[in-house]
Write a protein that holds these residues in place. Structure first.
Motif, PDB file in Angstrom:
ATOM      1  N   UNK A   1       0.643  -1.420   0.467  1.00 11.16           N
ATOM      2  CA  UNK A   1      -0.042   0.085   0.011  1.00 11.16           C
ATOM      3  C   UNK A   1       0.555   1.337   0.281  1.00 11.16           C
TER       4      UNK A   1
ATOM      5  N   UNK B   1      -2.320   4.924  -2.984  1.00 19.26           N
ATOM      6  CA  UNK B   1      -3.522   5.476  -1.655  1.00 19.26           C
ATOM      7  C   UNK B   1      -3.023   6.743  -2.256  1.00 19.26           C
TER       8      UNK B   1
ATOM      9  N   UNK C   1      -4.275  14.740   2.755  1.00 12.09           N
ATOM     10  CA  UNK C   1      -4.909  15.867   3.607  1.00 12.09           C
ATOM     11  C   UNK C   1      -4.219  16.182   5.223  1.00 12.09           C
TER      12      UNK C   1
ATOM     13  N   UNK D   1      -5.015  13.818   8.168  1.00 12.70           N
ATOM     14  CA  UNK D   1      -5.564  12.348   7.107  1.00 12.70           C
ATOM     15  C   UNK D   1      -3.782  11.040   7.487  1.00 12.70           C
TER      16      UNK D   1
ATOM     17  N   UNK E   1      -1.904  23.475   1.564  1.00 12.31           N
ATOM     18  CA  UNK E   1      -2.630  22.077   2.764  1.00 12.31           C
ATOM     19  C   UNK E   1      -2.137  21.088   2.162  1.00 12.31           C
TER      20      UNK E   1
ATOM     21  N   UNK F   1     -10.008  13.501  -2.567  1.00  9.50           N
ATOM     22  CA  UNK F   1      -9.216  13.926  -2.263  1.00  9.50           C
ATOM     23  C   UNK F   1      -9.550  15.338  -1.605  1.00  9.50           C
ATOM     24  N   UNK F   2     -10.246  15.484  -0.314  1.00  8.35           N
ATOM     25  CA  UNK F   2     -11.139  16.639  -0.185  1.00  8.35           C
ATOM     26  C   UNK F   2     -10.342  17.875   0.293  1.00  8.35           C
ATOM     27  N   UNK F   3      -9.714  18.741  -1.101  1.00  9.86           N
ATOM     28  CA  UNK F   3      -9.204  19.735   0.238  1.00  9.86           C
ATOM     29  C   UNK F   3      -9.945  20.550   1.197  1.00  9.86           C
ATOM     30  N   UNK F   4      -9.198  21.164   1.230  1.00  5.32           N
ATOM     31  CA  UNK F   4      -9.690  22.877   2.263  1.00  5.32           C
ATOM     32  C   UNK F   4     -11.401  22.844   1.315  1.00  5.32           C
TER      33      UNK F   4
ATOM     34  N   UNK G   1     -14.165  20.758   0.304  1.00  3.98           N
ATOM     35  CA  UNK G   1     -15.445  21.306   1.328  1.00  3.98           C
ATOM     36  C   UNK G   1     -16.068  21.835   1.468  1.00  3.98           C
TER      37      UNK G   1
ATOM     38  N   UNK H   1      -9.853   7.007   7.823  1.00 11.65           N
ATOM     39  CA  UNK H   1      -9.632   8.900   8.049  1.00 11.65           C
ATOM     40  C   UNK H   1     -10.662   9.061   7.860  1.00 11.65           C
ATOM     41  N   UNK H   2     -10.042  10.519   9.460  1.00 16.08           N
ATOM     42  CA  UNK H   2     -10.975  11.032   9.529  1.00 16.08           C
ATOM     43  C   UNK H   2     -11.768  12.262   8.938  1.00 16.08           C
ATOM     44  N   UNK H   3     -10.539  13.222   8.441  1.00 15.94           N
ATOM     45  CA  UNK H   3     -11.547  14.232   7.425  1.00 15.94           C
ATOM     46  C   UNK H   3     -12.545  13.583   7.360  1.00 15.94           C
ATOM     47  N   UNK H   4     -12.302  13.016   5.949  1.00 16.46           N
ATOM     48  CA  UNK H   4     -13.421  12.414   4.531  1.00 16.46           C
ATOM     49  C   UNK H   4     -14.687  11.871   5.695  1.00 16.46           C
TER      50      UNK H   4
ATOM     51  N   UNK I   1      -6.675   1.450   2.383  1.00 19.96           N
ATOM     52  CA  UNK I   1      -6.378   2.586   1.743  1.00 19.96           C
ATOM     53  C   UNK I   1      -8.081   2.680   0.701  1.00 19.96           C
ATOM     54  N   UNK I   2      -7.777   3.069  -0.598  1.00 22.05           N
ATOM     55  CA  UNK I   2      -9.264   3.028  -1.185  1.00 22.05           C
ATOM     56  C   UNK I   2      -9.527   1.542  -1.767  1.00 22.05           C
TER      57      UNK I   2
END
Lengths: 268, 268, 268
Positions: A22, A47, A51, A54, A75, C71-74, C77, C104-107, C141-142
């Protein structure tokens, strides 16, 4: 530590396909797609987690991490330091690809901060390795203006200073850990006529480094395997567009048995 | 200033391949890869440098700059103003591609700010050129809802007002500097069925503008060369996927001798 | 509401090609290019609008919206919440693709906030659907570490709880609205060996949802059409690189007449 032999790349490709390491990638927006596709084609699992909040947790559980400085948005810069720090403390191997360091100030400062965290492998073109080792001005945009030969002493010094493996890309690739040096004579000029040809190699090095073998052996195997696939892809290609397609097909179809005695690797 | 002739595109392609202009691109994440690859295939050197504090220094040393408003993230907007300002003060030619301006507020405000800095060339589809020149609502998403013919007066007015070259993309491309107008009858519908078909042209225009020739000649040559390659690529393609691959191969294999009398360019 | 039949996908592809739904995509940087290209190849119109202050206005006028959390950049989001809120209040159908939710916490936090806004369709792999429905840790991962069968109960519960359609991707795709369930037996393993194979499907589902048909019918048609094109593309492919190219060609060349009785869809 086992010293590399021309047989090792075959064994390591087998292991890579079996274990599918991975590989967390924090990389630039230009080459993210081809980087993920090169890893998938070879048999690894990308992967693309870049962010803050993360990147660190992922780096602790990933097999390996790639940090590529091609387009480091604010970021991502935070996430890169987080990932490198977490990788270093967790023992996850990580690869630094210092794209276009030298005269561009943001990435140059960042590259030196990241070097302080202790990458496992640094991969770059000759100008980038010279810029990191000697404070040189770097190349022309993302292109090297120096030759591999010009950067060998810098690569050795950088490897010594960091206790890392340094890989310099060019017509003949050089890989050194400061004591041993491998010269790998594969590849094709078309690799410089598609964007991401070098960046994807950084990710492939990370995949091999994630196998748990010595980073020098891993890097030699990664460079030899990837550049051999490029050489084969050039046979199928009518230009840089079809070369990019063929490179992915060849990374997927490459058999370990092709990575035997005929590999052009010299060690010193 | 030399007036354009149908011979000029051949000379300029030769010059481009010899000098490999360094084209800084601040562009959207959707097309960054194909943009860099189109530049590389043609023979130019892309540098995708879009960070604040790097974009300005790069614009002062690059051969030309592309500013494309497709997905202008906050940090890129700052970098775009920095790059345009630095390019203008250093005399570096720069191209503005105002993707989807009109009803989308952030990029529309930004486009007008950038117009104030004085681009060398503006490239857009008919709806975008109408929106810039007349405050129209723009197209449908990124697609034009107007025809090239509808936008010709707006293009002339915009070129006059800015002292810039304006290129309008469509089945027949129109290029004007407010005094002279060229109509270029190459291209293929498949170019509208791959993302980045127009955006990559913006970068190719920048590459030609970076050769030091008159921006009108440069833009005519860029449009004719790129759309001829697209026409040839369509012959090789079985659909939009293989067209994208063939376009890169054809940009790389295009010979200056193909850019002679048979080019369909009319001047008025 | 009409219940789905195996004839519906043919009718809906016809309608999609005639009306070219405008699909706003807020998606990750790795797959943005292939996502836009898949929509264009099929006949839809992508609009990659992911900026705060633009995402909301666009969502009110688009045919449908895709929100993909790769890949949610700030800034994205913020734009995703704006777009989802605007879509919900304007009655624009929208699709949530919760890439790699779980550990993965943010997403993961963002995904639950977005679920609260009420997506029309949720598309994911088995691990992602399990993570959303049960708070599980997600995959590797994904990649999914669970099988479609393992996630069917979770998909039903999620569909019930949200009043949404849920699509689970795998060797056999499952689509459910909590009352009816379709199993679709097309696709090819190569779809998992190119990045964006699943993400582009999320966009294609949005395109079909933008046709104004029932979301269950739309999702079944989208999955069947896309995976049939993938199956055909695999016949042309020599590996994952040429598969990606062929997938776009096949999405463009797919005839509604191919979407008749031979489709492998079972309903329960």
């Amino acid at each position: 530590l086992r010293s590399p032999t021309t047989a090792a790349p075959a064994e390591l490709l087998d292991r890579l396909r079996e274990t599918s390491p991975l590989v967390q990638c924090l990389t630039n927006t230009v080459v993210a797609n081809v980087t993920a596709n090169a890893l998938l084609a070879l048999g690894a699992a990308p992967a693309m987690v870049d962010l803050p909040d993360e990147a660190g947790p992922m780096a602790r559980t990933a097999s390996a991490v790639l940090v590529n400085l091609g387009t480091p948005a604010p970021h991502q810069r935070t996430a890169m330091q987080e990932a490198a720090g977490a990788a270093a403390s967790a023992g996850t191997p990580w690869v630094l690809d210092p794209v276009a360091v030298g005269s561009l100030p943001v990435r140059t400062t960042l590259a030196h901060e990241l070097l302080g965290i202790g990458p496992t492998v640094v991969r770059g073109n000759p100008s980038e390795i010279l810029a990191l080792a000697t404070g040189g001005a770097g190349g022309r945009g993302v292109d090297s203006t120096a030759r591999v030969e010009d950067a060998e002493d810098a690569a050795l010094a950088l490897a010594h200073g960091l206790g890392a493996v340094v890989a310099v890309s060019g017509p003949v690739d050089v890989v050194t850990d400061g004591r041993r040096t491998a010269r790998i004579g594969h590849g094709h000029e078309l690799l410089t006529q598609m964007t991401g040809g070098g960046c994807a190699l950084g990710a492939v090095i990370a995949a091999y480094a994630g196998l748990g073998t010595h980073p020098f052996d891993a890097t030699v195997a990664a460079v030899a395997t990837y550049t051999l696939a490029a050489e084969q892809a050039a046979e199928d290609a009518g230009g840089p567009g079809s070369f990019g397609v063929a490179l992915l097909d060849r990374l997927a179809s490459l058999e370990p048995a092709m990575l035997g005695d005929q590999l052009r690797i010299t060690l010193s």
